[in-house]
Design a protein around this motif. Structure first.
Motif, PDB file in Angstrom:
ATOM      1  N   LEU A   1       0.997  -1.363  -0.077  1.00 37.16           N
ATOM      2  CA  LEU A   1      -0.127  -0.115  -0.062  1.00 37.16           C
ATOM      3  C   LEU A   1       0.981   1.202  -0.013  1.00 37.16           C
ATOM      4  CD1 LEU A   1      -3.047   0.364   2.257  1.00 37.16           C
ATOM      5  CD2 LEU A   1      -1.565   2.550   1.767  1.00 37.16           C
ATOM      6  N   HIS A   2       0.705   2.056  -0.884  1.00 37.52           N
ATOM      7  CA  HIS A   2       1.681   3.094  -1.264  1.00 37.52           C
ATOM      8  C   HIS A   2       1.044   4.337  -0.273  1.00 37.52           C
ATOM      9  CE1 HIS A   2       4.066   6.419  -2.733  1.00 37.52           C
ATOM     10  NE2 HIS A   2       2.923   6.947  -3.430  1.00 37.52           N
ATOM     11  N   ILE A   3       1.759   4.805   0.527  1.00 41.02           N
ATOM     12  CA  ILE A   3       1.055   6.160   1.214  1.00 41.02           C
ATOM     13  C   ILE A   3       1.999   7.290   0.820  1.00 41.02           C
ATOM     14  CG2 ILE A   3       0.903   7.436   3.449  1.00 41.02           C
ATOM     15  CD1 ILE A   3       0.846   4.680   4.650  1.00 41.02           C
ATOM     16  N   PRO A   4       1.280   8.235   0.125  1.00 40.92           N
ATOM     17  CA  PRO A   4       2.026   9.580  -0.674  1.00 40.92           C
ATOM     18  C   PRO A   4       2.542  10.183   0.416  1.00 40.92           C
ATOM     19  CG  PRO A   4      -0.326   9.543  -0.899  1.00 40.92           C
ATOM     20  CD  PRO A   4       0.055   8.219  -0.141  1.00 40.92           C
ATOM     21  N   SER A   5       3.844  10.911   0.088  1.00 42.78           N
ATOM     22  CA  SER A   5       4.281  12.055   0.889  1.00 42.78           C
ATOM     23  C   SER A   5       3.419  13.350   1.066  1.00 42.78           C
ATOM     24  CB  SER A   5       5.575  12.347   0.358  1.00 42.78           C
ATOM     25  OG  SER A   5       5.668  13.173  -0.784  1.00 42.78           O
ATOM     26  N   GLN A   6       3.558  14.040   2.136  1.00 42.59           N
ATOM     27  CA  GLN A   6       2.785  15.258   2.337  1.00 42.59           C
ATOM     28  C   GLN A   6       2.865  16.209   0.892  1.00 42.59           C
ATOM     29  OE1 GLN A   6       0.979  16.062   5.415  1.00 42.59           O
ATOM     30  NE2 GLN A   6      -0.039  17.330   3.826  1.00 42.59           N
ATOM     31  N   SER A   7       4.053  16.209   0.407  1.00 40.89           N
ATOM     32  CA  SER A   7       4.159  17.157  -0.846  1.00 40.89           C
ATOM     33  C   SER A   7       3.287  16.434  -1.913  1.00 40.89           C
ATOM     34  CB  SER A   7       5.762  17.162  -1.073  1.00 40.89           C
ATOM     35  OG  SER A   7       6.134  15.922  -1.584  1.00 40.89           O
ATOM     36  N   ASP A   8       2.868  15.371  -1.961  1.00 38.18           N
ATOM     37  CA  ASP A   8       2.522  14.728  -3.158  1.00 38.18           C
ATOM     38  C   ASP A   8       0.788  14.723  -3.128  1.00 38.18           C
ATOM     39  OD1 ASP A   8       4.572  13.987  -4.513  1.00 38.18           O
ATOM     40  OD2 ASP A   8       4.632  12.355  -3.496  1.00 38.18           O
ATOM     41  N   ILE A   9       0.373  15.198  -1.682  1.00 40.47           N
ATOM     42  CA  ILE A   9      -1.189  15.430  -1.660  1.00 40.47           C
ATOM     43  C   ILE A   9      -1.366  16.862  -1.746  1.00 40.47           C
ATOM     44  CG2 ILE A   9      -2.901  15.214   0.294  1.00 40.47           C
ATOM     45  CD1 ILE A   9      -1.421  12.576  -0.688  1.00 40.47           C
TER      46      ILE A   9
ATOM     47  N   ALA B   1      -5.377   9.287  -2.296  1.00 39.15           N
ATOM     48  CA  ALA B   1      -4.823   9.374  -3.573  1.00 39.15           C
ATOM     49  C   ALA B   1      -5.293  10.979  -3.967  1.00 39.15           C
ATOM     50  CB  ALA B   1      -6.007   8.746  -4.555  1.00 39.15           C
ATOM     51  N   SER B   2      -4.051  11.170  -5.033  1.00 39.89           N
ATOM     52  CA  SER B   2      -4.073  12.939  -5.228  1.00 39.89           C
ATOM     53  C   SER B   2      -3.356  12.740  -6.553  1.00 39.89           C
ATOM     54  CB  SER B   2      -3.315  13.476  -4.087  1.00 39.89           C
ATOM     55  OG  SER B   2      -3.458  15.058  -4.317  1.00 39.89           O
TER      56      SER B   2
ATOM     57  N   GLU C   1      -7.757   3.582  -7.194  1.00 39.41           N
ATOM     58  CA  GLU C   1      -6.799   3.569  -6.121  1.00 39.41           C
ATOM     59  C   GLU C   1      -7.055   3.478  -4.790  1.00 39.41           C
ATOM     60  OE1 GLU C   1      -2.797   6.331  -4.924  1.00 39.41           O
ATOM     61  OE2 GLU C   1      -4.083   6.744  -6.753  1.00 39.41           O
ATOM     62  N   LEU C   2      -8.195   4.047  -4.409  1.00 36.66           N
ATOM     63  CA  LEU C   2      -8.567   4.315  -3.100  1.00 36.66           C
ATOM     64  C   LEU C   2      -9.420   2.786  -2.686  1.00 36.66           C
ATOM     65  CD1 LEU C   2     -10.095   7.820  -2.965  1.00 36.66           C
ATOM     66  CD2 LEU C   2      -8.203   7.056  -1.641  1.00 36.66           C
ATOM     67  N   ALA C   3     -10.258   2.404  -3.516  1.00 35.31           N
ATOM     68  CA  ALA C   3     -10.753   0.886  -3.292  1.00 35.31           C
ATOM     69  C   ALA C   3      -9.910  -0.168  -3.258  1.00 35.31           C
ATOM     70  CB  ALA C   3     -11.818   0.909  -4.705  1.00 35.31           C
ATOM     71  N   GLN C   4      -8.837  -0.218  -4.133  1.00 28.89           N
ATOM     72  CA  GLN C   4      -7.836  -1.062  -3.943  1.00 28.89           C
ATOM     73  C   GLN C   4      -6.921  -1.057  -2.617  1.00 28.89           C
ATOM     74  OE1 GLN C   4      -5.478  -0.910  -7.727  1.00 28.89           O
ATOM     75  NE2 GLN C   4      -7.009  -2.108  -8.678  1.00 28.89           N
ATOM     76  N   LYS C   5      -6.734   0.256  -2.136  1.00 32.66           N
ATOM     77  CA  LYS C   5      -6.204   0.362  -0.899  1.00 32.66           C
ATOM     78  C   LYS C   5      -6.869  -0.177   0.197  1.00 32.66           C
ATOM     79  CE  LYS C   5      -2.838   4.065  -2.184  1.00 32.66           C
ATOM     80  NZ  LYS C   5      -2.665   5.573  -2.174  1.00 32.66           N
ATOM     81  N   ILE C   6      -8.157  -0.148   0.235  1.00 31.26           N
ATOM     82  CA  ILE C   6      -8.968  -0.742   1.122  1.00 31.26           C
ATOM     83  C   ILE C   6      -8.589  -2.401   1.246  1.00 31.26           C
ATOM     84  CG2 ILE C   6     -11.376  -1.388   1.780  1.00 31.26           C
ATOM     85  CD1 ILE C   6     -12.149   1.209   0.749  1.00 31.26           C
ATOM     86  N   VAL C   7      -8.425  -3.112   0.039  1.00 29.75           N
ATOM     87  CA  VAL C   7      -8.411  -4.213  -0.107  1.00 29.75           C
ATOM     88  C   VAL C   7      -6.972  -4.677   0.339  1.00 29.75           C
ATOM     89  CG1 VAL C   7      -8.245  -6.268  -1.419  1.00 29.75           C
ATOM     90  CG2 VAL C   7      -9.916  -4.633  -1.644  1.00 29.75           C
ATOM     91  N   ARG C   8      -5.813  -3.746  -0.062  1.00 33.63           N
ATOM     92  CA  ARG C   8      -4.523  -3.928   0.214  1.00 33.63           C
ATOM     93  C   ARG C   8      -4.430  -3.873   1.801  1.00 33.63           C
ATOM     94  NH1 ARG C   8      -1.031  -4.024  -3.951  1.00 33.63           N
ATOM     95  NH2 ARG C   8      -1.961  -3.373  -5.904  1.00 33.63           N
TER      96      ARG C   8
END
Length: 408
Positions: A5-13, A164-165, A269-276
């Motif tokens: 599960l990829h968590i973006p950095s603050q600068s990428d949000i 996701a952003s 992406e958000l839905a798949q992150k729920i499964v991940r």
């Protein structure tokens, strides 16, 4: 542990112009955590939602549906975790309305312009006094850059925030799309136990946004399953502020296709992150059904595989007991399925053909693929040209432990 599960950095949000977010600690279930989130939307923001089909729809879901139908122009969302306000009868409806009233007073808007959301334990009264007491702190925290805090604030049994952003170019304008979701268990389409909030600074006509939201949910949040349980509180919201200067009025607009695709990608992406991040998950599994006669037929087969405890436990054990998958295809409900025309792949390896094990398949191939953290199962039914894809995970010992101890 979440699966890749990829968590973006603050600068990428990227903040979304016209959307402000504030969080606070209300002590709804556990002390010392932010469990209350408020969104304030600029006037003129279009809002549309898709909600659970569970007949035991939670009080906030019912209030959301009524407030959206009222057409007063939604100006705020309020989200609490720790308590689902579901199975609470008329007192639950009153609590949801009181929450809307309190936030409306603080923001100088009408209660019908507030959408409430709750997630957590079912069949317990909502501690509305704690929520209303914490609302001033959440309102005082309102700012465009609070997406990370909001992603953490809406979590329940999630282990990771889901964000996701992205930014896209539409003509001379840069458009931002940012969203968050939560969910880890009680996940099944129509919809799954999840909350999803997706925002863009593009403008989208209200009627078009309603249709688009249903279509996007159908390709994302309604294509995931963890345990086959449809929750009482599922809600997916898209907000379109129009602050970027882009305004899409209909499907013929030259920007519609690009914008719709970008919103759909963010939702998926958000839905798949729920499964991940599913409860106890160790593997992310894609089930693709091709050559079906219809979408309904393809989904029957995909969900039969994805919901099977025998299939899911085999994946957890990395055991290529692939007859379990064939068994699920067989009981999916296609009465006239000719199994001799069906083929099955595990990853890139053809496992079954002509009604049985493919001559080129070896147990070593199966074991190699089953040990991977991301696995694709592909079924070709040989009946038509329709394809559908569902995303799921394995079942582990931890899934049982998490749900056995959920209220402890």
């Amino acid at each position: 542990m979440a699966v890749n599960l990829h968590i973006p950095s603050q600068s990428d949000i990227h903040p979304v112009a016209g959307i402000e977010i504030g969080t606070a600690q209300a002590g709804i279930r556990k002390a010392g955590r932010k469990d209350l989130t408020v969104f304030r939307l600029a006037e003129g923001t279009s809002v549309a939602g898709v909600f659970t089909t569970n007949r035991f729809r939670a009080a906030p879901v019912q209030v959301c549906e009524r407030h959206l139908a009222a057409g007063q122009g939604i100006r705020a969302l309020v989200v609490n975790t720790g308590n689902a306000n579901a199975g609470t009868g008329e007192p639950g409806m009153l609590a949801a309305r009181q929450t809307c009233d309190a936030l409306a007073t603080l923001l100088g808007i009408r209660p019908e312009q507030v959408l409430p959301f709750s997630t957590g334990v079912i069949l317990e009264p909502l501690p509305v006094d704690r929520i209303t007491a914490a609302l001033p702190a959440a309102v005082g925290d309102l700012q465009p850059g609070n997406w990370f805090d909001a992603a953490y604030g809406i979590m329940t049994t999630d282990t990771q925030p889901k964000i996701a952003s992205q930014r896209i170019t539409l003509g001379e304008h840069t458009v931002t799309i940012t969203g968050i979701s939560k969910g880890a268990g009680m996940i099944r389409p129509n919809m799954a136990t999840m909350l999803g909030f997706l925002a863009t600074d593009a403008g989208i006509a209200p009627g078009l946004l309603e249709t688009l939201t249903r279509e996007i949910a159908g390709r994302s949040f309604n294509r995931i399953t963890v345990d086959g349980d449809t929750s009482t509180n599922d809600s997916f919201i898209i907000m379109a502020s129009g602050a970027s200067g882009v305004h899409v009025q209909n499907r013929d607009d030259p920007h519609f296709a690009t914008l719709a695709q970008a919103l759909g990608e963010a939702a998926l992406e958000l839905a798949q992150k729920i499964v991940r991040d599913a409860e106890g998950a160790t593997k992310f599994i894609t089930v693709q059904v091709d050559e079906a006669a219809s979408s309904q037929e393809a989904l029957k087969v995909a969900y039969a595989i994805a919901h099977s405890p025998l299939v899911k436990t085999a994946f957890y054990a990395s055991d290529p007991n692939l007859g379990r998958i064939l068994c699920a295809v067989g009981y999916a409900g296609i009465a006239d399925l000719d199994v001799s025309g069906m083929r099955m792949w595990l990853g890139d390896t053809l496992v079954a053909s002509n009604g049985g094990r493919d001559p080129g398949y070896t147990e070593e191939d199966g074991q190699r693929i089953m040990k991977e953290s991301e696995i694709t199962v592909r079924i070709a039914l040989g009946r038509g040209s329709v394809s559908e894809t569902v995303y799921t995970c394995d079942f582990s010992h931890e899934y049982v432990s998490i749900n056995a101890d959920y209220r402890s």
